[in-house]
Design a protein around this motif. Structure first.
Motif: not given
Length: 173
Positions: A19-29
């Motif tokens: 879940h964390i990786r799926l979220t952070i890959q959407q973060v622009q940074i």
């Protein structure tokens, strides 16, 4: 009959993203980072659950890093010139805030408070500095993305100020 103990030890999650990786890959940074780079970021993030109404950080306190909302809602608030509380932003799943503190050691310019139960992931300046030292290519990608995000937000703020002052000239931009 298989033994669940051994299944858990050797269970591979390579095919199922967290879940964390799926979220952070959407973060622009973290845009354009490879799977390996994202996995490295995921391993250094600090996750924490917050109760509704809990303060994440306060205005005028040292900024140590940015936060990514894995689940829940956060309000970014501050005081206006009349010393009245103003809601600057309401953020939710997948949004991030506090990113300026990754490059600027000054104090926070607002307060962040949860408006629901939340789970947040924190990415601290020290972690970014470690990445820049150990894997400069990854660190530079993050810094370029960070510069883009800050630039875009600054332009948006400038547009709002121009529009409010009646001096808005979109053709100049």
């Amino acid at each position: 009959m298989s033994d669940p103990f051994w299944q858990n030890i050797f269970k591979s999650d390579r095919n199922s993203d967290s879940h964390i990786r799926l979220t952070i890959q959407q973060v622009q940074i973290f845009k354009d980072l490879s799977k390996r780079e994202l996995a490295a970021i995921e391993n250094i993030l600090h996750t924490r659950k917050y109760l509704k109404g809990e303060t994440i950080f306060r205005e005028n306190t040292p900024g140590l890093g940015m936060y990514i909302i894995l689940k829940g809602e956060v309000s970014i608030i501050g005081l206006n010139s009349e010393n009245e509380q103003v809601d600057f932003a309401r953020l939710s799943d997948g949004d991030f805030f506090g990113e300026v503190s990754l490059i600027d050691e000054s104090v926070r310019s607002a307060t962040a408070i949860t408006t629901s139960e939340c789970e947040l992931a924190a990415f601290f300046r020290d972690d970014l500095m470690d990445i820049l030292t150990k894997t400069p290519k990854t660190g530079n990608k993050i810094l370029m993305n960070l510069a883009f995000v800050i630039s875009r937000r600054l332009k948006h703020t400038n547009d709002q100020l121009r529009h409010q002052s009646g001096e808005y000239h979109p053709e100049v931009l």
